[in-house]
Motif scaffolding. Structure first.
Motif, PDB file in Angstrom:
ATOM      1  N   LEU A 260     -13.683   0.053  -7.985  1.00 40.35           N
ATOM      2  CA  LEU A 260     -12.762   1.170  -8.179  1.00 40.35           C
ATOM      3  C   LEU A 260     -13.365   2.507  -7.758  1.00 40.35           C
ATOM      4  O   LEU A 260     -12.662   3.390  -7.263  1.00 40.35           O
ATOM      5  CB  LEU A 260     -12.330   1.244  -9.646  1.00 40.35           C
ATOM      6  N   ASN A 261     -14.666   2.657  -7.944  1.00 32.96           N
ATOM      7  CA  ASN A 261     -15.308   3.946  -7.673  1.00 32.96           C
ATOM      8  C   ASN A 261     -15.808   4.111  -6.252  1.00 32.96           C
ATOM      9  O   ASN A 261     -15.933   5.238  -5.760  1.00 32.96           O
ATOM     10  CB  ASN A 261     -16.486   4.154  -8.636  1.00 32.96           C
ATOM     11  N   CYS A 262     -16.116   3.022  -5.573  1.00 32.44           N
ATOM     12  CA  CYS A 262     -16.800   3.128  -4.281  1.00 32.44           C
ATOM     13  C   CYS A 262     -15.959   2.725  -3.082  1.00 32.44           C
ATOM     14  O   CYS A 262     -16.348   2.982  -1.951  1.00 32.44           O
ATOM     15  CB  CYS A 262     -18.075   2.281  -4.291  1.00 32.44           C
ATOM     16  N   GLN A 263     -14.824   2.068  -3.308  1.00 33.77           N
ATOM     17  CA  GLN A 263     -13.987   1.666  -2.178  1.00 33.77           C
ATOM     18  C   GLN A 263     -12.665   2.419  -2.189  1.00 33.77           C
ATOM     19  O   GLN A 263     -12.083   2.661  -3.255  1.00 33.77           O
ATOM     20  CB  GLN A 263     -13.722   0.154  -2.216  1.00 33.77           C
ATOM     21  N   SER A 264     -12.194   2.784  -0.993  1.00 30.83           N
ATOM     22  CA  SER A 264     -10.894   3.427  -0.856  1.00 30.83           C
ATOM     23  C   SER A 264      -9.819   2.348  -0.878  1.00 30.83           C
ATOM     24  O   SER A 264      -9.953   1.319  -0.215  1.00 30.83           O
ATOM     25  CB  SER A 264     -10.818   4.202   0.466  1.00 30.83           C
ATOM     26  N   MET A 265      -8.730   2.591  -1.629  1.00 33.34           N
ATOM     27  CA  MET A 265      -7.691   1.572  -1.764  1.00 33.34           C
ATOM     28  C   MET A 265      -6.381   2.211  -2.179  1.00 33.34           C
ATOM     29  O   MET A 265      -6.333   3.383  -2.597  1.00 33.34           O
ATOM     30  CB  MET A 265      -8.115   0.522  -2.791  1.00 33.34           C
ATOM     31  N   THR A 266      -5.305   1.453  -2.094  1.00 38.15           N
ATOM     32  CA  THR A 266      -3.991   1.934  -2.520  1.00 38.15           C
ATOM     33  C   THR A 266      -3.909   1.885  -4.041  1.00 38.15           C
ATOM     34  O   THR A 266      -4.733   1.228  -4.714  1.00 38.15           O
ATOM     35  CB  THR A 266      -2.875   1.074  -1.930  1.00 38.15           C
ATOM     36  N   GLU A 267      -2.902   2.530  -4.581  1.00 41.21           N
ATOM     37  CA  GLU A 267      -2.731   2.531  -6.038  1.00 41.21           C
ATOM     38  C   GLU A 267      -2.440   1.127  -6.556  1.00 41.21           C
ATOM     39  O   GLU A 267      -2.935   0.737  -7.627  1.00 41.21           O
ATOM     40  CB  GLU A 267      -1.605   3.474  -6.434  1.00 41.21           C
ATOM     41  N   ASP A 268      -1.669   0.345  -5.815  1.00 40.81           N
ATOM     42  CA  ASP A 268      -1.377  -1.032  -6.229  1.00 40.81           C
ATOM     43  C   ASP A 268      -2.647  -1.875  -6.262  1.00 40.81           C
ATOM     44  O   ASP A 268      -2.853  -2.678  -7.178  1.00 40.81           O
ATOM     45  CB  ASP A 268      -0.349  -1.664  -5.279  1.00 40.81           C
ATOM     46  N   GLU A 269      -3.493  -1.710  -5.248  1.00 37.15           N
ATOM     47  CA  GLU A 269      -4.757  -2.434  -5.219  1.00 37.15           C
ATOM     48  C   GLU A 269      -5.635  -2.025  -6.395  1.00 37.15           C
ATOM     49  O   GLU A 269      -6.282  -2.864  -7.038  1.00 37.15           O
ATOM     50  CB  GLU A 269      -5.489  -2.171  -3.903  1.00 37.15           C
ATOM     51  N   TYR A 270      -5.668  -0.730  -6.654  1.00 38.65           N
ATOM     52  CA  TYR A 270      -6.459  -0.188  -7.759  1.00 38.65           C
ATOM     53  C   TYR A 270      -6.031  -0.816  -9.083  1.00 38.65           C
ATOM     54  O   TYR A 270      -6.855  -1.313  -9.863  1.00 38.65           O
ATOM     55  CB  TYR A 270      -6.273   1.326  -7.802  1.00 38.65           C
ATOM     56  N   ASN A 271      -4.725  -0.801  -9.347  1.00 36.69           N
ATOM     57  CA  ASN A 271      -4.208  -1.337 -10.606  1.00 36.69           C
ATOM     58  C   ASN A 271      -4.459  -2.839 -10.727  1.00 36.69           C
ATOM     59  O   ASN A 271      -4.782  -3.342 -11.811  1.00 36.69           O
ATOM     60  CB  ASN A 271      -2.710  -1.048 -10.716  1.00 36.69           C
TER      61      ASN A 271
END
Length: 329
Positions: A260-271
C-alpha cells in the motif's frame, strides 16, 4: 591475521550512484578486502565505470553477465569468490569507513556464525533520516531468537545488506529469483547459524530511497509474490518454532503495508489489497496487543489494519505531510 572478506556489489542502471558506492568501499578501515562487482547487463555507463575501477585497483574484480536480476547477480558473486566471509552492498547505497570492520569485530566478539547491524534509510538528498534511533546493547542470540528479531523488524531487518555471512550458508540457500528475495530466504540462512551477533552500527550503512527502485514502482503482478513468501514463512514457523506464530501475523502486516505504501495503484486495487488479509489481523489482534515484545508502533499499525481502508490511507497521508514539513524546515 584478519581473513579476507568479500564484498559483493550487484550493478544495474546506477550510473549516477556507482562511484560513490565503490569509493566508500575503497576507504574501508578493514584492509584485507576483496570487492566483487557484478555488472548484471547494465545498459548505461556502469560496465565501463566498473572496468575502470577494476583496472586501477587490484582488490576489485568486475564480472559482466546477462541481466538476470538482483538475486542472480548476488548468487553469481557468491560463486566467484573463494572467501569464507561475505557482505553485500547495493550499488546505489554507500557505507562508512568502519562498515566491514565493525561487522567483523562484532562477529569476533561473540565468535558468531553471522553478524547483523542496522542501517540508515535516507532520501537521495540526504533528508529523511530518522530524528531518533533507539539504542540497544550488542548481543549474541541463537537462531530462534535471531529469526524473531529479524522478522519482528524493529531493531534489525531481513535485507541482504548490513550483514556478514559465511559463504557456505549462502551457497546452501541462494537468493531466489523475483521481488522480496532477501526476506524469502533470510530465515533459512539464520537457521543454519548457531550464534548470531546483533549490533547497533546503524550509521554505517546508508540505504538510499531512490525513485525507480523495485519497491518504488507501479503495482505489478510480481509484487504479489510477497504474499506467497508470507505463506512459505508461515509453514516454516509452524514446523520449527510454533511458539513464534506471532511473527507470521507481523509478516503479513508488513506485506500489506509494503504494497500500500510503496506501489502506485488504483483505489479499487488499494481497497482489495487492504481487505485481503484483514481477517487475519482482526483474529490475532488480541495476541499482538498482549505481547510485551512488540512495540507500541507495531501494535498501533495492527489496529489500523483492522479498520477501514480509508482510515489507513488517511493516516498515511498525514504521516507524509508531517515528514514533508520536517524536510521543508
Amino acid at each position: 591475521m584478519q581473513p579476507k572478506i568479500s564484498v559483493i556489489v550487484p550493478v544495474y542502471k546506477v550510473e549516477k550512484y556507482i562511484r560513490k558506492c565503490i569509493d566508500s568501499l575503497l576507504n574501508q578501515t578493514y584492509k584485507n578486502l576483496e570487492i566483487i562487482i557484478i555488472d548484471d547487463g547494465s545498459p548505461d555507463g556502469c560496465p565501463e565505470i566498473c572496468n575502470e575501477y577494476s583496472q586501477k585497483y587490484s582488490c576489485i574484480k568486475t564480472y559482466h553477465k546477462l541481466n538476470g536480476g538482483l538475486s542472480s547477480a548476488r548468487n553469481y558473486g557468491v560463486e566467484k569468490t573463494e572467501c569464507e566471509w561475505i557482505a553485500f552492498v547495493d550499488s546505489d547505497d554507500y557505507v562508512e569507513q568502519t562498515y566491514i570492520e565493525d561487522l567483523w569485530n562484532l562477529r569476533e566478539k561473540f565468535k558468531a556464525d553471522m553478524s547483523i547491524t542496522r542501517v540508515v534509510r535516507e532520501n537521495e538528498d540526504g533528508s529523511g533520516r530518522p530524528a531518533f534511533i533507539s539504542v540497544f546493547e550488542e548481543r549474541c542470540v541463537d537462531k530462534k531468537n535471531a529469526i524473531f528479531e529479524v522478522y519482528k523488524a524493529e531493531l534489525v531487518g531481513w535485507s541482504a545488506y548490513g550483514k556478514l555471512y559465511k559463504r557456505e550458508h549462502l551457497v546452501k540457500y541462494p537468493f531466489p529469483d523475483g521481488y522480496y528475495e532477501d526476506c524469502a530466504c533470510m530465515y533459512r540462512i539464520l537457521g543454519e547459524c548457531e550464534k548470531i551477533a546483533i549490533g547497533n552500527y546503524e550509521k554505517n550503512y546508508h540505504y538510499i530511497n531512490r525513485q525507480g527502485s523495485i519497491l518504488q514502482s507501479d503495482l505489478k503482478k510480481e509484487h504479489f509474490r510477497i504474499f506467497d513468501i508470507c505463506k512459505e514463512f508461515e509453514v516454516y514457523i509452524q514446523e520449527n518454532y510454533p511458539d513464534l506464530n506471532i511473527l507470521t501475523v507481523l509478516f503479513f502486516r508488513f506485506a500489506v503495508t509494503q504494497m500500500l505504501n510503496c506501489q502506485s495503484m488504483t483505489e479499487d486495487e488499494y481497497n482489495k489489497i487492504y481487505r485481503m488479509y484483514r481477517s487475519i489481523f482482526r483474529s490475532n489482534l488480541k495476541m499482538v496487543l498482549s505481547d510485551h515484545r512488540i512495540s507500541n508502533s507495531q501494535k498501533a499499525f495492527m489496529i489500523l489494519h483492522c479498520l477501514t481502508p480509508s482510515i489507513f490511507r488517511l493516516q498515511r497521508e498525514v504521516l507524509l505531510l508531517i515528514k514533508k514539513r520536517r524536510v521543508d524546515k
